[in-house]
Design an enzyme around this catalytic site. Sequence first.
Site, PDB file in Angstrom:
ATOM      1  N   HIS A 136      45.208  39.591  32.102  1.00 13.72           N
ATOM      2  CA  HIS A 136      46.072  38.487  32.536  1.00 13.72           C
ATOM      3  C   HIS A 136      45.327  37.721  33.639  1.00 13.72           C
ATOM      4  O   HIS A 136      44.519  38.305  34.360  1.00 13.72           O
ATOM      5  CB  HIS A 136      47.362  39.104  33.099  1.00 13.72           C
ATOM      6  N   ASP A 213      46.226  47.389  36.515  1.00 14.54           N
ATOM      7  CA  ASP A 213      47.296  46.411  36.490  1.00 14.54           C
ATOM      8  C   ASP A 213      48.366  46.969  35.553  1.00 14.54           C
ATOM      9  O   ASP A 213      48.231  46.913  34.334  1.00 14.54           O
ATOM     10  CB  ASP A 213      46.734  45.080  35.988  1.00 14.54           C
ATOM     11  N   GLN A 216      52.585  45.592  32.602  1.00 14.71           N
ATOM     12  CA  GLN A 216      53.195  45.778  31.280  1.00 14.71           C
ATOM     13  C   GLN A 216      53.340  47.250  30.906  1.00 14.71           C
ATOM     14  O   GLN A 216      53.690  47.564  29.758  1.00 14.71           O
ATOM     15  CB  GLN A 216      52.366  45.063  30.204  1.00 14.71           C
ATOM     16  N   LYS A 239      59.725  43.113  35.893  1.00 14.91           N
ATOM     17  CA  LYS A 239      59.413  43.540  34.520  1.00 14.91           C
ATOM     18  C   LYS A 239      59.954  44.940  34.238  1.00 14.91           C
ATOM     19  O   LYS A 239      59.772  45.483  33.151  1.00 14.91           O
ATOM     20  CB  LYS A 239      57.899  43.500  34.294  1.00 14.91           C
ATOM     21  N   CYS A 377      49.209  33.391  29.923  1.00  7.46           N
ATOM     22  CA  CYS A 377      48.365  33.588  31.119  1.00  7.46           C
ATOM     23  C   CYS A 377      47.187  34.495  30.798  1.00  7.46           C
ATOM     24  O   CYS A 377      46.781  35.324  31.626  1.00  7.46           O
ATOM     25  CB  CYS A 377      49.159  34.135  32.298  1.00  7.46           C
TER      26      CYS A 377
HETATM   27  N1  7TS Z   1      49.431  41.440  34.805  1.00  6.11           N
HETATM   28  C1  7TS Z   1      49.944  41.479  33.577  1.00  6.11           C
HETATM   29  C2  7TS Z   1      49.321  42.367  32.535  1.00  6.11           C
HETATM   30  C3  7TS Z   1      51.061  40.683  33.278  1.00  6.11           C
HETATM   31  O1  7TS Z   1      51.574  40.728  32.052  1.00  6.11           O
HETATM   32  C4  7TS Z   1      51.612  39.847  34.277  1.00  6.11           C
HETATM   33  C5  7TS Z   1      52.747  38.909  33.995  1.00  6.11           C
HETATM   34  C6  7TS Z   1      51.050  39.887  35.550  1.00  6.11           C
HETATM   35  C7  7TS Z   1      49.961  40.695  35.775  1.00  6.11           C
HETATM   36  C8  7TS Z   1      51.600  39.097  36.680  1.00  6.11           C
HETATM   37  O2  7TS Z   1      52.810  39.607  37.068  1.00  6.11           O
HETATM   38  P1  7TS Z   1      53.683  38.851  38.180  1.00  6.11           P
HETATM   39  O3  7TS Z   1      54.976  39.580  38.150  1.00  6.11           O
HETATM   40  O4  7TS Z   1      52.958  39.012  39.458  1.00  6.11           O
HETATM   41  O5  7TS Z   1      53.786  37.439  37.743  1.00  6.11           O
HETATM   42  N2  7TS Z   1      52.887  38.573  32.641  1.00  6.11           N
HETATM   43  C9  7TS Z   1      53.648  37.605  32.116  1.00  6.11           C
HETATM   44  C10 7TS Z   1      53.733  37.377  30.742  1.00  6.11           C
HETATM   45  O6  7TS Z   1      53.160  38.028  29.892  1.00  6.11           O
HETATM   46  N3  7TS Z   1      54.556  36.347  30.513  1.00  6.11           N
HETATM   47  O7  7TS Z   1      54.992  35.896  31.692  1.00  6.11           O
HETATM   48  C11 7TS Z   1      54.434  36.677  32.693  1.00  6.11           C
END
Ligand code: 7TS
Length: 419
Positions: A136, A213, A216, A239, A377
């Site tokens: 990501h 990370d 997910q 999430k 992303c």
């Molecule tokens: N890493 C991964 C693998 C992610 O899927 C996401 C967000 C992030 C980092 C960032 O997370 P945040 O909570 O700090 O924004 N992924 C997604 C997505 O797949 N669709 O919208 C956000």
Amino acid sequence: MSAVSEVALAPQEPAYDVERVRAEFPILAEKVHGKPLVYLDNAATTQKPRAVIDALRGYYEHTNANIHRGVHVLSQRATEAYEGTRERVRRFLNAASAREIVFTRGTTEAINLVAQSYGRSRLKAGDEILISALEHHSNIVPWQLLCEQVGAVLRVVPIGDAGELLFEDYEKVLGPRTRLVALAHVSNALGTVLPVRRAIELAHAHGVPVLLDGAQAAAHQPVDVRALECDFYAFSGHKIYGPTGIGVLYGRRGLLEAMPPYQGGGDMIRTVTFEKSTWADIPHKFEAGTPNIAGTIGLGAALEFVERIGLEAIAAHEAGLLEYASGRAAEVPGLRIVGTAPEKAGILSFVLEGIHPHDIGTILDTQGVAVRAGHHCAMPVMQRFHVPATARASFALYNTRAEVDALIAAIDKAKELFG
Ligand code: 7TS
């Protein structure tokens, strides 16, 4: 009573009762365009159970105060609830100490913290940071910023046609100049589960720390940072059925203690004079300013909720959904699944011949089916698979096979409209 008869009388382990789980999420009763909501955008964010909504409301109705500073009852209550959640997160990740749990805004901030604190203080020109080709943006860009600042080099391990990490390439790229490995535990765009245990073992054999990370992963499988032996682990509250604006960085105690602060301000200091300030102990050193107290308490409620259902049961339920959805999708002429690694989490990315993913997303929405359409992303993943974007259905603990059927029916509708 003998042990044998106790076993015989023990109630049957109840089967996963998805309807009971669904009843805990008020939003799932919503109608969209007059149709029942089919929410399949869980990789972007998950919906919130009543327990989380009630915890937020309860906090503001009975507890609200700033933490770590008040002598009054509300401040003590708020501090206890906030620090109590830290202990809950410790248990959730099986970290050795609650001091290893830093609250952040989310995964993104957690990774930036490591890049700017650990990375900036330790890496020099020519040092290498290793990531994979399925990351990501939030596990790419913070490292690029760091590389610009210190002259380090970003090395990228390629992925295969199924979206799997090419482990032989990983072994090759990991070298004498590697100073840090940063990998997704689960890919948001493809669903690939990475072989993180092996990757960590190999990195450690080279003396290289590893950040995972877990954005997910945390909501979809048990995570044990001590079994993984990872050095840093990041995830987002929103999430995992918790509020937005709260997340977690786990860091090994020795590493966190040696790291300089990420941001300066209140609550992260021990003493301040105009000549010099000194820092509070970990984790407070990394939590400058008034934190997201309500969000933290909401996250605590979310983890309690997830633990009540059980991550093993959740993983099994979602694996069943993915298998069913992949089978049904494979029957749709012109549909191509992007991301077919043998180890996958509940994410189904796909393209349809002759229909742009954004149009798929729009038509699915008219049928009440929420998916994400775009690059997720993860632009380099789209480039790797030569697609501008994909449509993505991502599953959570409340999704059902009937919802998968609704997804497939909506896809059929899109095909019909585009002839
Ligand atoms: N890493 C991964 C693998 C992610 O899927 C996401 C967000 C992030 C980092 C960032 O997370 P945040 O909570 O700090 O924004 N992924 C997604 C997505 O797949 N669709 O919208 C956000």
